[in-house]
Enzyme design. Structure first.
Site, PDB file in Angstrom:
ATOM      1  N   LYS A 136      -6.207  36.311 -21.861  1.00  0.00           N
ATOM      2  CA  LYS A 136      -6.965  36.442 -23.010  1.00  0.00           C
ATOM      3  C   LYS A 136      -6.874  35.248 -23.980  1.00  0.00           C
ATOM      4  O   LYS A 136      -5.636  34.987 -24.534  1.00  0.00           O
ATOM      5  CB  LYS A 136      -6.557  37.554 -24.048  1.00  0.00           C
ATOM      6  CG  LYS A 136      -7.611  38.032 -25.107  1.00  0.00           C
ATOM      7  CD  LYS A 136      -6.879  38.231 -26.463  1.00  0.00           C
ATOM      8  CE  LYS A 136      -6.606  37.352 -27.247  1.00  0.00           C
ATOM      9  NZ  LYS A 136      -7.933  36.415 -27.749  1.00  0.00           N
ATOM     10  N   GLU A 187       6.167  31.784 -26.721  1.00  0.00           N
ATOM     11  CA  GLU A 187       6.429  30.355 -27.391  1.00  0.00           C
ATOM     12  C   GLU A 187       5.852  30.456 -28.857  1.00  0.00           C
ATOM     13  O   GLU A 187       4.625  30.517 -29.012  1.00  0.00           O
ATOM     14  CB  GLU A 187       5.809  29.223 -26.468  1.00  0.00           C
ATOM     15  CG  GLU A 187       6.656  29.034 -25.488  1.00  0.00           C
ATOM     16  CD  GLU A 187       7.980  28.468 -25.254  1.00  0.00           C
ATOM     17  OE1 GLU A 187       8.122  27.847 -26.501  1.00  0.00           O
ATOM     18  OE2 GLU A 187       8.676  28.554 -24.272  1.00  0.00           O
ATOM     19  N   CYS A 217       2.952  22.425 -31.204  1.00  0.00           N
ATOM     20  CA  CYS A 217       3.819  23.103 -31.453  1.00  0.00           C
ATOM     21  C   CYS A 217       5.103  22.277 -31.478  1.00  0.00           C
ATOM     22  O   CYS A 217       6.207  22.355 -32.212  1.00  0.00           O
ATOM     23  CB  CYS A 217       4.148  24.258 -30.576  1.00  0.00           C
ATOM     24  SG  CYS A 217       3.983  24.112 -28.906  1.00  0.00           S
ATOM     25  N   GLU A 233       6.184  26.377 -40.622  1.00  0.00           N
ATOM     26  CA  GLU A 233       5.356  25.432 -39.715  1.00  0.00           C
ATOM     27  C   GLU A 233       3.871  25.295 -40.514  1.00  0.00           C
ATOM     28  O   GLU A 233       3.449  26.330 -40.737  1.00  0.00           O
ATOM     29  CB  GLU A 233       5.220  26.028 -38.626  1.00  0.00           C
ATOM     30  CG  GLU A 233       4.331  25.189 -37.360  1.00  0.00           C
ATOM     31  CD  GLU A 233       4.232  25.636 -36.047  1.00  0.00           C
ATOM     32  OE1 GLU A 233       3.694  27.021 -35.836  1.00  0.00           O
ATOM     33  OE2 GLU A 233       4.254  25.012 -34.990  1.00  0.00           O
TER      34      GLU A 233
HETATM   35  O1  TXE Z   1      -2.481  32.495 -33.845  1.00  0.00           O
HETATM   36  P1  TXE Z   1      -2.361  33.934 -33.243  1.00  0.00           P
HETATM   37  P2  TXE Z   1      -3.465  31.939 -34.755  1.00  0.00           P
HETATM   38  C1  TXE Z   1       0.439  29.165 -35.478  1.00  0.00           C
HETATM   39  C2  TXE Z   1      -0.014  28.096 -36.645  1.00  0.00           C
HETATM   40  C3  TXE Z   1      -1.417  28.665 -36.761  1.00  0.00           C
HETATM   41  C4  TXE Z   1      -0.938  30.177 -36.890  1.00  0.00           C
HETATM   42  C5  TXE Z   1      -2.207  31.168 -36.639  1.00  0.00           C
HETATM   43  O2  TXE Z   1       0.686  28.166 -37.489  1.00  0.00           O
HETATM   44  O3  TXE Z   1      -1.972  28.317 -38.069  1.00  0.00           O
HETATM   45  O4  TXE Z   1      -0.269  30.177 -35.727  1.00  0.00           O
HETATM   46  O5  TXE Z   1      -3.038  30.744 -35.359  1.00  0.00           O
HETATM   47  C6  TXE Z   1      -3.840  36.493 -30.171  1.00  0.00           C
HETATM   48  N1  TXE Z   1      -2.057  40.998 -30.193  1.00  0.00           N
HETATM   49  N2  TXE Z   1       0.220  28.676 -34.208  1.00  0.00           N
HETATM   50  O6  TXE Z   1      -4.347  32.665 -35.535  1.00  0.00           O
HETATM   51  O7  TXE Z   1      -2.795  34.942 -34.264  1.00  0.00           O
HETATM   52  C7  TXE Z   1      -4.925  35.528 -30.397  1.00  0.00           C
HETATM   53  O8  TXE Z   1      -6.061  36.171 -30.284  1.00  0.00           O
HETATM   54  C8  TXE Z   1      -2.140  40.516 -29.093  1.00  0.00           C
HETATM   55  C9  TXE Z   1       1.296  27.975 -33.565  1.00  0.00           C
HETATM   56  O9  TXE Z   1      -4.410  31.324 -33.783  1.00  0.00           O
HETATM   57  O10 TXE Z   1      -0.787  34.133 -33.027  1.00  0.00           O
HETATM   58  C10 TXE Z   1      -4.593  34.370 -29.865  1.00  0.00           C
HETATM   59  O11 TXE Z   1      -5.200  34.579 -28.212  1.00  0.00           O
HETATM   60  N3  TXE Z   1      -2.676  39.129 -29.202  1.00  0.00           N
HETATM   61  C11 TXE Z   1       1.028  27.883 -32.135  1.00  0.00           C
HETATM   62  C12 TXE Z   1      -3.044  34.196 -29.583  1.00  0.00           C
HETATM   63  O12 TXE Z   1      -2.603  35.696 -30.031  1.00  0.00           O
HETATM   64  C13 TXE Z   1      -3.044  39.032 -30.331  1.00  0.00           C
HETATM   65  C14 TXE Z   1      -0.119  27.753 -31.635  1.00  0.00           C
HETATM   66  C15 TXE Z   1      -2.468  33.243 -30.772  1.00  0.00           C
HETATM   67  O13 TXE Z   1      -3.169  33.692 -31.950  1.00  0.00           O
HETATM   68  C16 TXE Z   1      -2.768  39.654 -31.776  1.00  0.00           C
HETATM   69  C17 TXE Z   1      -1.243  28.530 -32.233  1.00  0.00           C
HETATM   70  C18 TXE Z   1      -2.449  41.015 -31.414  1.00  0.00           C
HETATM   71  N4  TXE Z   1      -2.350  41.838 -32.474  1.00  0.00           N
HETATM   72  C19 TXE Z   1      -0.913  28.993 -33.481  1.00  0.00           C
HETATM   73  N5  TXE Z   1      -3.410  38.886 -32.807  1.00  0.00           N
HETATM   74  C20 TXE Z   1       2.064  26.873 -31.691  1.00  0.00           C
HETATM   75  N6  TXE Z   1       2.945  26.576 -32.324  1.00  0.00           N
HETATM   76  O14 TXE Z   1       1.955  26.490 -30.297  1.00  0.00           O
HETATM   77  C21 TXE Z   1      -3.932  37.871 -32.195  1.00  0.00           C
HETATM   78  N7  TXE Z   1      -3.478  37.675 -30.869  1.00  0.00           N
END
Ligand code: TXE
Length: 474
Positions: A170, A243, A277, A376
């Site tokens: 996903k 991560e 990250c 972050e």
């Molecule tokens: O992250 P999410 P988002 C941080 C960064 C950013 C914030 C939000 O600060 O502003 O996270 O980003 C899936 N059950 N990072 O909204 O929501 C979602 O669809 C299972 C840091 O993109 O964590 C996506 O595929 N899965 C980071 C994945 O989780 C779920 C890189 C990540 O999304 C879910 C990205 C649920 N309930 C964002 N809800 C890094 N540091 O590498 C969402 N997802």
């Protein structure tokens, strides 16, 4: 509409979501099918059915599929890099470099499929032998973020397949195009039906349904701390790899090479729009070099060419979305309210196209306890903490709940060696940007940044295999 991949078939849904270019919101790249709970469950069932046979497939078969997929990715890297930059917003050279890296990852794990080993050990008891072997885990759920649309999926999917697991993948909602292209390549490279399933769709529906389904044996996740906590909570004691980002320090000591230190701060903090990250978001600088470093870096940032990710000569693309831009601006505003000084940037930029352009931002005069140094941001924003000496710098570097990467710029072997030992981070960089790692060695952090075995390199096998110990008497 680009369909889902379930059980070897491409499947359209009644709902679709547009894939919007963050450099130009009038540019809708494509529409992607949105899976719901029913499609997620069908994909998990397909993976479950396919897992046993795939687990018994030969290393040659797995190698050949990953090799072929890597070859195609490499051959099409310019086109796929362009798609990646168009949907995520990193500049074209970065998009092409990421496509190349994803191909290298597939090739590396093609080799790993062939390099699997076991151990044969004489027992402490007479006549008995002990075999230690590794078996596939079964069905692996892969949930990825938007900031590396090809590389992160590649570094999770490739080892999962190399070690004989079936996959339910996903990707993040914001970058379905790269994910679809990768799944299409792996599918055509010969992945048997059900071994790789692609579910585009909302995380709170598809991701959550994956977490809740016991037919998935293991979950590997990269993303926010909040979602990472949900993954952990849904699977207490389960096989989970998380991560979750960082608040990575870059220490600059008085004896640093100034040009190198400025380059490290610029690359580590602002390339890929700071949306990495491993980005160095806290610049911890000793007094003797502070003013020269800040002034040089601020000049470089003010001159950075920000614009459409596909435009030639642009050095930094847009922020990925309106939500992320709002979040970045809120962090900048809060840092000012808490006493930080906006040295450069902080404003939204207008360009010919409507995109989420934010000026690279440097905030000076900050303290370790301020929110900007604890949370972050995930954007082109860095804060400067001024410190007396190396000891104070080390203490500030470790004063964070996170522990992904830590960097130091110095010409002192003594301080570099000490920092390598004492930095509370999974990865340490000396005279290098905190972001930018090799694909053939492990990757991962400590403290709140990571949970579970490291990703990538030969260490990837820890998560994607189960160890079995068999005793045989004559
Ligand atoms: O992250 P999410 P988002 C941080 C960064 C950013 C914030 C939000 O600060 O502003 O996270 O980003 C899936 N059950 N990072 O909204 O929501 C979602 O669809 C299972 C840091 O993109 O964590 C996506 O595929 N899965 C980071 C994945 O989780 C779920 C890189 C990540 O999304 C879910 C990205 C649920 N309930 C964002 N809800 C890094 N540091 O590498 C969402 N997802």
């Amino acid at each position: 509409m680009k369909p889902l991949l379930i059980g070897g078939d491409w499947l359209r849904t009644s709902h679709g979501a547009g894939n919007v270019n963050p450099s130009d919101t009038a540019d809708v790249i494509d529409t992607h099918a949105e899976a719901g709970i029913a499609e997620t469950q069908t994909a998990i069932a397909a993976a479950r059915d396919a897992a046993p046979a795939w687990g018994r497939s030969t290393p040659q078969e797995r190698h050949d599929i990953l090799r072929r997929a890597g070859d195609e990715l490499l051959a099409r890297r310019e086109k796929l890099g362009r798609l990646l930059s168009r949907e995520e917003g990193k500049i074209l050279p970065e998009g092409i470099a990421e496509a190349t890296r994803a191909a290298q990852i597939l090739h590396f794990f093609a080799g790993e499929a062939l390099r699997q080993t076991g151990e044969l050990i004489p027992s402490v008891r007479p006549g008995i032998t002990v075999e230690i072997t590794r078996e596939p885990v079964g069905v692996v759920g892969i949930i990825t973020p938007w900031n590396f649309p090809l590389a992160i999926p590649a570094w999770k999917i490739a080892p999962a397949l190399a070690f004989g697991n079936a996959v339910v993948f996903k990707p993040a909602e914001l970058v379905p195009g790269s994910a679809w292209a990768l799944a299409d390549i792996l599918h055509r490279a010969g992945t048997p039906p059900g071994v790789l399933n692609l579910l585009t769709g909302p995380g709170r529906v598809v991701g959550q349904a994956m977490l809740d389904d016991p037919r998935i044996d293991a979950i590997t996740f990269t993303g926010s701390q909040a979602t990472g906590a949900r993954v952990a909570a849904a699977r207490p004691g389960g096989r989970v790899q998380l991560e979750m980002g960082g608040k990575n320090p870059l220490v600059v000591l008085d004896d640093a090479d100034l040009d190198r230190a400025v380059h490290c701060a610029l690359d580590g903090g602002f390339f890929s729009t700071g949306q990495r990250c491993t980005a160095s978001s806290r610049l911890i600088v000793t007094e003797g070099i502070h003013d020269r470093f800040v002034s040089r870096l601020a000049d470089r940032l003010a001159a950075l060419k920000v614009g459409h990710a596909l435009e030639e000569g642009v050095e930094m693309g847009p922020v990925v979305s309106q939500d992320q831009l709002d979040q970045d601006l809120a962090h900048i505003e809060r840092a000012r309210r808490e006493g930080g000084h906006l040295r450069t940037g902080g404003e939204v930029l207008r360009r010919q196209t409507r995109g989420y352009f934010l000026a690279p931002t440097l905030i000076t005069g900050t303290e370790p306890a301020m929110t900007i140094n604890r949370e972050e941001v995930f954007g082109p924003v860095a804060s400067v903490i001024r410190v007396r000496d190396y000891d104070a710098a080390l203490a500030a570097a470790n004063d964070t709940p996170f522990g992904l990467c830590a960097g130091i710029c110095t010409t002192s072997l003594k301080h570099a060696s000490d920092f390598k030992r004492k930095a509370e981070a999974g990865m340490v960089m000396v005279n290098l940007p905190t972001a930018g790692v090799d694909y053939h060695v492990p990757f991962g952090g400590r403290k709140a940044s990571s949970h579970g075995p490291k990703e990538q390199g030969t260490h990837a096998r820890e998560f994607f295999t189960e160890t079995k110990i068999a005793y045989t008497a004559p």
